[in-house]
Structures are given as structure tokens and as C-alpha cells.
Design an enzyme around this catalytic site. Structure first.
Site: not given
Ligand SMILES: *Cc1c(COP(=O)(O)O)cnc(C)c1O
Length: 438
Positions: A210, A246, A288-290, A326, A360-361
Site C-alpha cells: 500500500h 489508495g 480501499p478506504g476513501r 483534512r 480559537c486557532e
Molecule cells: C489507510 C489504508 C488504506 C486505505 O487507504 P485509502 O487511500 O483510503 O484507500 C488501505 N490499506 C492500509 C494498510 C491503510 O493503512
């Protein structure tokens, strides 16, 4: 790698008036649940899960958006889950995931899938206890984890997270490969690490890379070649390979969705070559996360002040970087739209405004660029009492919210079939001091 036009369902990227989210009224949501408020569109999450149906396993990196209702929805779509901490293991179990694979081979001839994988560069003492007790599969990002696990779970199978020596991310802070990254086992260390695993009596069954979050697919595609080389070094014990996460999503006007089918084809070819070499099937995962949640999420805020500082106009809203971090962390761009209190208002007149929060920043600005410079955004003319909707906030949004300035964490709502359901209540003043003593 080429890019294609956006698949259907991409939220508007232009400054607009927005009065509903997934069929639920923005004004009603704000009235019922208060602001700031996180809102997720369930159908958008399902759509993004189904975009990846070609992969044997889609594993959600839950750190992007770990609300139990979101995890349960993912589980309903057949999506597996990644956990980077004991807390995330606990969340996965609470959402109904089994701790480990059912014994035997799946009907598809593929090796069994691990419902939960613990992926980290270390075990803290708590997480080592948890994976040992529950039998959770581990993806090791440091070689020291091998002996630590072997002592507690003799004969376990493990995945190795390899740092291929290069990385990419949408920001230097989200780059997770190369010398500048702490993540993974350095690619040149693999022969040594394989000896350590053998000595410890653990079988290396998985391989994972990753390299970064939100990079473009051309960069992500470089991982496939690097993974193939390392897979050949590991050999026939492998049953699963993971392309990591990613996958980018479009945040800015003009950005488009990446060509996912081209990306899959490339990985599938690597998988097939390795299967041929090893003489058995390999499970191909993506993590994936995002991609799965970013576009589903919105932050509803209320405009509480409109003011001029010299030549620049500011809208101050009731969400800050305590709500959505973000922009301050990465200079990230989020589309914004306005839901005017006056239903007759139109987007006919727009003006360039900076949007900030209550903290306050001085860095508490949503319209900032990388480096912290205050920028402006063209938005429909706004007044106190209007609602401002910050869009594409479903990944690394709520999960990065904090109690800074003793602000409560906002509520989260899931909208499905036009019906809004509260899936996390807003924190109370009592929550803010819970556990403290005078
Ligand atoms: C954060 C992470 C992801 C997900 O990343 P995204 O950009 O959100 O898809 C996948 N694998 C690992 C190990 C991570 O730490």
C-alpha cells in the site's frame, strides 16, 4: 493509465444550492439533529462497493469511516474489513464480522477469506492480546511482529506488508512507501524476513503493498510489478495477494474517476501469472478506504457570522477542524454548497468568500491550500442562518474529528431510501468530561 468520465452518482462539484441529500431535506436534517452534522448516503456506499465487484475480495480500510452502521452496510455488500487497532477490531466484531475464516476452502476454489485482518506496523500489548485471543489474521508491517506473534500463536499464517521502495499519495503525509515512509517491511529485507518467519514457524500466506492514499492510478499500478517480484521470492506458501488501497476520488472540479477496470485487468494478469507459477489459486484483494465512503459523506454546518476583514469576506460556520480536519492537515479541497434559509434564494449571485470555523486557532479555515494559505471559494451569497454543506467528506472526516476546544463530536446520520437514521448521537457536555476527576 487512462481516465474515464465520472460514473453516475458523482455529487456536483460546482458551487450550487443544495436542499437535499439522498432524498432527505438538508433543512430537516439540521433541525432534527443539530449542526454540525455528518450525513452519509447509503446508496452511494453500495454503488462504490459494487464498482469493485470484479475483485475476489474488497476489504474496507475502516479507518476512513468506521461508524458501526457503515460497517454493517459494508458487511451486507459482502465487503471484508481491515483493522489497524484493537478499537477497530472491536468495531468490526460489533458490526457482525466473524473474527476468522470458516475452515475449509470456499466453493469458488479460492482460499478462505479472512473477514478481519489486523494491519499495522506494530502490536501494542493490547492488540497482540486481541489477535491472539480471537484468532485474527495479521498483516505484519515490521519484522519484529513475526516473533511476537509466533510466541502467542504458534504456527499462524501471516501476511507481509512490503514497502517496495517507492510511494505516492495526494500529500506527502499520505505517502506510505519509499525511504520517507515508516510503513511496511523494506523490499530488500524480504529474504531475511522469510528466514525469520520460517525460524519462528509461521507460514507467509499473504502479500500486501500500500504505497499511498489518493495517488493516481498510474502510480498505483507500479505496485503490481513490484508485488509480483516479491511474490516470486516468497513462493508457493502464498494464497492471497493484496493491491492495498489508495484509489483516488475526484474532489475538485475537472477531476474524474479513475479507470478501475484497467486497474483490475493489470492486477488480474499478475495474479494469473503467479497462479501458473505456483500451481494453485490465489485470492486477489483490494483494500480501499476513501473510495468506498468519501463521496457518500456530507457535513451540514450553519453560517453563524458573515464578516469582512479588509478586502476579504469570511463566512464563519459552526464546524471547524475539530469537525473536519483534512483542510488543515493537508490543504485538502472539499466542494461546498449552500442551503439558504430562504427557500426562494437562488445561486444567481455568487461571491468569493473564505470559510472558517469557530476554533480559537487561525488555521481553522476550510478554504485553505497546502501550506496553510487562506483561499476563497465562489459560493452563492450567504447570510447568517443559512446552511453550508461541505461535500465529499465521508472519508477521513468524522474519524479524524476531535474534542479540541472542548467541542462535542457531531452526530452521524445515515440516509437510506430517503429515510434518515441517527447512527451516532452528538456528544453531550457530560461526555466531554467523562473519566476525568477533580
Ligand atoms: C489507510 C489504508 C488504506 C486505505 O487507504 P485509502 O487511500 O483510503 O484507500 C488501505 N490499506 C492500509 C494498510 C491503510 O493503512
Amino acid at each position: 493509465m487512462t481516465t474515464t468520465a465520472s460514473p453516475p452518482g458523482q455529487p456536483g462539484l460546482q458551487p450550487v444550492i443544495r436542499t437535499s441529500i439522498a432524498g432527505a431535506s438538508v433543512a430537516d436534517l439540521a433541525r432534527t439533529h443539530g449542526t454540525p452534522l455528518y450525513v452519509y448516503d447509503a446508496e452511494m456506499i453500495r454503488r462504490r462497493c459494487r464498482d469493485l465487484a470484479a475483485w475476489d475480495t474488497v476489504r474496507f480500510a475502516q479507518k476512513a469511516c468506521s461508524n458501526l452502521a457503515v460497517l454493517a452496510l459494508m458487511r451486507g455488500e459482502g465487503v471484508m474489513v481491515d483493522a489497524v487497532s484493537t478499537g477497530e477490531i472491536h468495531r468490526a466484531l460489533a458490526a457482525g464480522y466473524a473474527p476468522h475464516a470458516a475452515p475449509g476452502v470456499g466453493g469458488d476454489g479460492l482460499p478462505p477469506v479472512h473477514p478481519i485482518v489486523y494491519t499495522a506496523d506494530i502490536f501494542d500489548r493490547e492488540s497482540l492480546d486481541a489477535v491472539a485471543k480471537l484468532g485474527i489474521h495479521v498483516n505484519c508491517g515490521s519484522a519484529d511482529m513475526i516473533e511476537q506473534l509466533a510466541e502467542r500463536v504458534p504456527g499462524a499464517g501471516i501476511t507481509l506488508r512490503v514497502n517496495p521502495g517507492f510511494g505516492h499519495g495526494h500529500s506527502q503525509k499520505t505517502n506510505t512507501g519509499g525511504e520517507g515512509s515508516k510503513h511496511g517491511i523494506w523490499h530488500e529485507e524480504i529474504p531475511d524476513v522469510l528466514r525469520r518467519a520460517e525460524w519462528a514457524g509461521l507460514a507467509v500466506t499473504g502479500l500486501h503493498m500500500h504505497i499511498g492514499s489518493g495517488a493516481d492510478l498510474a502510480h498505483l499500478a507500479e505496485v503490481a510489478g513490484a508485488l509480483e517480484r516479491v511474490a516470486l521470492e516468497i513462493g508457493r506458501s502464498l494464497t492471497t495477494i493484496s493491491a492495498g488501497g489508495g484509489l483516488p476520488v475526484p474532489y475538485k472540479p475537472g477531476e474524474v474517476h479513475a479507470d478501475l477496470s484497467g486497474y483490475f485487468t493489470l492486477w488480474d494478469a499478475v495474479r494469473k501469472r503467479l497462479e501458473e507459477r505456483f500451481g494453485h489459486r490465489l485470492r486477489l484483494e483490494i483494500e480501499p478506504g476513501r473510495y468506498l465512503t468519501a463521496e457518500s459523506g456530507f457535513v451540514i454546518t450553519e453560517v453563524r457570522a458573515v464578516k469582512k476583514q479588509g478586502g476579504r469576506k469570511y463566512l464563519l460556520v459552526d464546524a471547524g477542524f475539530n469537525t473536519l480536519a483534512r483542510p488543515v492537515l493537508y490543504g485538502s479541497y472539499h466542494p461546498m454548497s449552500l442551503c439558504p434559509a430562504d427557500p426562494r434564494a437562488t445561486a444567481a449571485a455568487t461571491e468569493d468568500v473564505a470559510v472558517g470555523g469557530p476554533l480559537c486557532e487561525s488555521g481553522d479555515i476550510f478554504t485553505q491550500t497546502d501550506g496553510g494559505f487562506v483561499a476563497t471559494r465562489a459560493l452563492p451569497t450567504a447570510a447568517v442562518g443559512d446552511l453550508l454543506v461541505i461535500e465529499i467528506a465521508g472519508a477521513y472526516g468524522f474519524v479524524m474529528a476531535s474534542n479540541y476546544n472542548s467541542k462535542p463530536l457531531p452526530a452521524e446520520v445515515l440516509v437510506d431510501g430517503g429515510v434518515a437514521r441517527l447512527v451516532r448521537r452528538r456528544q453531550t457536555p457530560e461526555d466531554l468530561v467523562r473519566g476525568e476527576t477533580v
